[in-house]
Scaffold this motif. Structure first.
Motif: not given
Length: 92
Positions: A1-7
């Motif tokens: 659920t960590n959207e930082q990975y996508t960024q």
């Protein structure tokens, strides 16, 4: 659920060769789309087990990337037909 990975990675998932580790972002995604990413990365794990991955494998248009895209696309088309409710499920 960590959207930082996508960024940081400009991707919703990834596979770490040699470590047998898959990263999968599921937050705010339709389940079918997240499952497509998962099947794509599982195919990369299969390629790693076969010993065919190299430093160029993850590049757009590479043989290994195209194989994973094809596998995941075909797999999810079959799955979506069998379980169409997955097309509207989300993890919000």
């Amino acid at each position: 659920t960590n959207e930082q990975y996508t960024q940081e990675n400009h991707s919703f998932g990834g596979y770490q060769p040699g470590k047998n580790k898959i990263y999968l972002v599921i937050q705010n995604r339709v389940c079918s789309d997240a499952a497509r990413t998962l099947t794509h990365e599982i195919y990369h794990a299969y390629q790693d087990i076969k010993g065919v991955l190299n430093d160029e494998s993850g590049k757009d248009g590479s043989v290994h990337e195209n194989e994973a895209n094809s596998y995941s696309g075909k797999t999810m088309r079959h799955f979506n037909r069998k379980y169409p409710e997955i097309l509207t499920l989300t993890n919000d």
